[in-house]
Enzyme design. Structure first.
Site, PDB file in Angstrom:
ATOM      1  N   GLY A   1       0.835  -1.115   0.079  1.00 53.22           N
ATOM      2  CA  GLY A   1      -0.139  -0.108  -0.008  1.00 53.22           C
ATOM      3  C   GLY A   1       0.923   1.251   0.009  1.00 53.22           C
ATOM      4  O   GLY A   1       1.556   1.468   1.066  1.00 53.22           O
TER       5      GLY A   1
ATOM      6  N   GLU B   1      -2.678   6.800  -2.131  1.00 55.88           N
ATOM      7  CA  GLU B   1      -3.648   7.234  -1.428  1.00 55.88           C
ATOM      8  C   GLU B   1      -4.710   7.938  -2.336  1.00 55.88           C
ATOM      9  O   GLU B   1      -4.404   8.338  -3.559  1.00 55.88           O
ATOM     10  CB  GLU B   1      -3.330   7.998  -0.419  1.00 55.88           C
ATOM     11  CG  GLU B   1      -2.630   7.329   0.576  1.00 55.88           C
ATOM     12  CD  GLU B   1      -1.981   8.236   1.963  1.00 55.88           C
ATOM     13  OE1 GLU B   1      -2.356   9.216   1.879  1.00 55.88           O
ATOM     14  OE2 GLU B   1      -1.230   7.672   2.649  1.00 55.88           O
TER      15      GLU B   1
ATOM     16  N   ILE C   1      -5.603  -0.637  -3.780  1.00 54.82           N
ATOM     17  CA  ILE C   1      -4.778  -1.642  -3.280  1.00 54.82           C
ATOM     18  C   ILE C   1      -5.164  -3.058  -3.748  1.00 54.82           C
ATOM     19  O   ILE C   1      -6.078  -3.606  -3.419  1.00 54.82           O
ATOM     20  CB  ILE C   1      -4.584  -1.741  -1.666  1.00 54.82           C
ATOM     21  CG1 ILE C   1      -4.249  -0.175  -1.219  1.00 54.82           C
ATOM     22  CG2 ILE C   1      -3.506  -2.538  -1.337  1.00 54.82           C
ATOM     23  CD1 ILE C   1      -2.927   0.446  -1.986  1.00 54.82           C
ATOM     24  N   THR C   2      -4.104  -3.587  -4.455  1.00 53.86           N
ATOM     25  CA  THR C   2      -4.285  -5.017  -4.942  1.00 53.86           C
ATOM     26  C   THR C   2      -4.309  -6.091  -3.846  1.00 53.86           C
ATOM     27  O   THR C   2      -3.468  -6.030  -3.219  1.00 53.86           O
ATOM     28  CB  THR C   2      -3.344  -5.153  -6.154  1.00 53.86           C
ATOM     29  OG1 THR C   2      -3.337  -4.364  -7.151  1.00 53.86           O
ATOM     30  CG2 THR C   2      -3.463  -6.762  -6.487  1.00 53.86           C
TER      31      THR C   2
ATOM     32  N   ARG D   1     -11.533 -16.460 -40.388  1.00 50.75           N
ATOM     33  CA  ARG D   1     -12.495 -15.547 -40.704  1.00 50.75           C
ATOM     34  C   ARG D   1     -12.458 -15.218 -42.066  1.00 50.75           C
ATOM     35  O   ARG D   1     -11.331 -14.893 -42.879  1.00 50.75           O
ATOM     36  CB  ARG D   1     -12.466 -14.311 -39.946  1.00 50.75           C
ATOM     37  CG  ARG D   1     -13.443 -13.178 -40.354  1.00 50.75           C
ATOM     38  CD  ARG D   1     -14.923 -13.738 -39.982  1.00 50.75           C
ATOM     39  NE  ARG D   1     -15.866 -12.669 -40.273  1.00 50.75           N
ATOM     40  CZ  ARG D   1     -17.118 -12.750 -40.308  1.00 50.75           C
ATOM     41  NH1 ARG D   1     -17.677 -14.007 -39.915  1.00 50.75           N
ATOM     42  NH2 ARG D   1     -17.949 -11.748 -40.585  1.00 50.75           N
TER      43      ARG D   1
ATOM     44  N   GLN E   1     -10.155  -4.728 -33.369  1.00 49.18           N
ATOM     45  CA  GLN E   1     -10.332  -4.397 -34.956  1.00 49.18           C
ATOM     46  C   GLN E   1     -10.349  -5.715 -35.869  1.00 49.18           C
ATOM     47  O   GLN E   1     -10.979  -5.717 -36.691  1.00 49.18           O
ATOM     48  CB  GLN E   1      -8.983  -3.492 -35.319  1.00 49.18           C
ATOM     49  CG  GLN E   1      -9.564  -2.737 -36.433  1.00 49.18           C
ATOM     50  CD  GLN E   1     -10.724  -1.850 -36.288  1.00 49.18           C
ATOM     51  OE1 GLN E   1     -11.082  -1.363 -35.284  1.00 49.18           O
ATOM     52  NE2 GLN E   1     -11.203  -1.506 -37.472  1.00 49.18           N
TER      53      GLN E   1
ATOM     54  N   GLU F   1       1.705   0.924 -11.187  1.00 47.31           N
ATOM     55  CA  GLU F   1       3.241   1.318 -10.811  1.00 47.31           C
ATOM     56  C   GLU F   1       3.942   2.400 -11.436  1.00 47.31           C
ATOM     57  O   GLU F   1       5.026   2.375 -12.056  1.00 47.31           O
ATOM     58  CB  GLU F   1       3.962  -0.148 -11.062  1.00 47.31           C
ATOM     59  CG  GLU F   1       3.377  -1.142 -10.053  1.00 47.31           C
ATOM     60  CD  GLU F   1       4.357  -2.363  -9.979  1.00 47.31           C
ATOM     61  OE1 GLU F   1       5.565  -2.193 -10.164  1.00 47.31           O
ATOM     62  OE2 GLU F   1       3.863  -3.468  -9.717  1.00 47.31           O
TER      63      GLU F   1
END
Ligand SMILES: Cc1cc2nc3c(=O)[nH]c(=O)nc-3n(C[C@H](O)[C@H](O)[C@H](O)COP(=O)(O)OP(=O)(O)OC[C@H]3O[C@@H](n4cnc5c(N)ncnc54)[C@H](O)[C@@H]3O)c2cc1C
Length: 380
Positions: free
Chosen positions: A124, A127, A157-158, A268, A336, A363
């Site tokens: 952490g 903020e 926070i992860t 495709r 796309q 990060e």
């Protein structure tokens, strides 16, 4: 200079790829829709060494190099960027900070639990009012006798909600600016620490992102991580290696998006032929394949230098900046090339497109990476 991966690295890539295809691929959309991190995946990640990739064997870690770490994160991100993000935050931020700056007792106390997958790690810094300008944080830790009392809140926070161990940065001496910030290691469930709002996100939805609140959270002096006043400076060193992980995540995501686009372009058919026969599609594929190789080389170079003990502030930021931006382009081109099918959830394109944007933000944003690189260039 040898660009070839070793036999061990080829085996590592194959092993993580097979694991990701078998254990993660079938559940990617289910976890994304539910915004759910699968805790039952943790022991499986641990059994492969993915919860302690670079940690020493004495803590149960796999003791792999930084280049090996990139290979692991890349292969997870190729299949599910959210799971790769969680693994990167656990290894590259929380465990890495404790490993780099913890004392022997702290390492023995926390690292084996992180490595075994008993707990997920959180870290952490950010903020609500202090993101890019992280040193402007308001969370404080005040010394009272033998204890520190932490007050404040950390945002985005992860593993803020589901993490078991958290490294948290707090101001211990406001007058000293960034030299008055210290790091602490706190266990979830500590009195006064609680998870706040869980974010409802655009992408990376299987990775928990939550607020963490500290209200008179009292921890003993033994929870101070590293020297008092060195928390922010240590953070910059943690980010030097953390950013290599985000670069690897970007390379893996771009690779996954490119492969999805390539496969679709061959299948495709329009105007009586596969769309891969059109030069406009071929150029997109060629440009992406080239950019991904360039990003991979920048990433491995930063990791290679780190493995040799070099300071990699410039190389880490260059790799993170370039890889995350080319990954955005790869995900965009993937949608796309899929046309309307790129816009619906039956194909993986739309998820890569949603997940990728975090990589130019987390990060340190792309703007901050450029700032870091420019500072390095100007100081040379
Ligand atoms: C999914 C997710 C997971 C995260 N996980 C964690 C985590 O585990 N731990 C943690 O501590 N944080 C985490 N973060 C926070 C993340 O690191 C921050 O969001 C990021 O650093 C940016 O801060 P900010 O969001 O406050 O944006 P701001 O700093 O407000 O930036 C807003 C904009 O202004 C630009 N900007 C700001 N300053 C400058 C400048 N000096 N020059 C030019 N442009 C500038 C930025 O580049 C950006 O474009 C996470 C975020 C997300 C979304």
């Amino acid at each position: 200079m040898d660009f070839r991966p070793t036999d061990e690295q080829q085996l590592l890539r194959r092993t993580v790829r097979e694991f990701a295809e078998a254990e993660i691929r079938p559940h990617v959309m289910e976890w994304d829709e539910a915004q759910h991190f699968p805790m039952d995946l943790l022991p499986k990640l641990a059994s492969l060494g993915l919860t302690g990739i670079q940690l020493a064997e004495e803590f149960g870690g796999a003791a792999l190099s930084s280049v090996d770490y990139c290979i692991c994160i890349e292969e997870l991100a190729r299949v599910c960027p959210s799971i790769a993000l969680s693994v990167a935050a656990h290894n590259g931020l929380c465990a890495s900070h404790i490993n780099m700056f913890g004392d022997a007792r702290q390492k023995a106390q926390y690292l084996p639990r992180l490595v075994s997958g008993e707990v997920l790690g959180a870290w952490g810094l950010t903020e609500a009012s202090a993101g890019s300008d992280a040193a402007g944080m308001r969370t404080t830790a005040v010394r009272q006798g033998e204890c520190w009392v932490i007050n404040g809140a950390k945002t985005f926070i992860t593993h803020g909600k589901i993490g078991g161990v958290m490294v948290v940065m707090a101001v211990t001496d406001r007058a000293k600016g960034h030299r008055g910030i210290s790091a602490f290691v706190v266990e979830h469930g500590a009195p006064g620490m609680s998870a706040g709002k869980k974010e409802n996100k655009l992408g990376m939805r299987a990775s928990d992102t939550s607020e963490v609140v500290f209200q008179d959270c009292r921890v003993s002096a033994a929870h101070l991580l590293g020297e008092e006043g060195q928390g922010f400076i240590n953070t910059l060193q943690v980010l030097d290696s953390g950013r290599i992980g985000i670069a690897a995540l970007s390379v893996g995501l771009a690779q996954g998006a490119y492969e999805a686009a390539l496969g679709y372009a061959k299948e495709r058919r329009q105007f009586g032929q596969p769309i891969a026969a059109f030069q406009a599609i071929q150029w997109k594929l060629a440009d992406n394949a080239t950019r991904i190789e360039a990003a991979r080389l920048l990433t491995y170079r930063a990791a290679y230098l780190k493995d040799r003990g070099a300071r990699t502030t410039r190389e880490s930021s260059m790799a993170k900046l370039f890889a995350s931006e080319i990954a955005v382009k790869a995900a965009d081109d993937c949608v796309q090339i899929h046309g309307g099918y790129g816009f619906v959830k039956d194909y993986p394109a739309e998820k890569y497109f949603r997940d990728v944007k975090l990589l130019t933000i987390g990060e340190g944003t792309s703007e901050i990476q450029r700032l870091v690189i420019a500072r390095q260039l100007l100081s040379e």
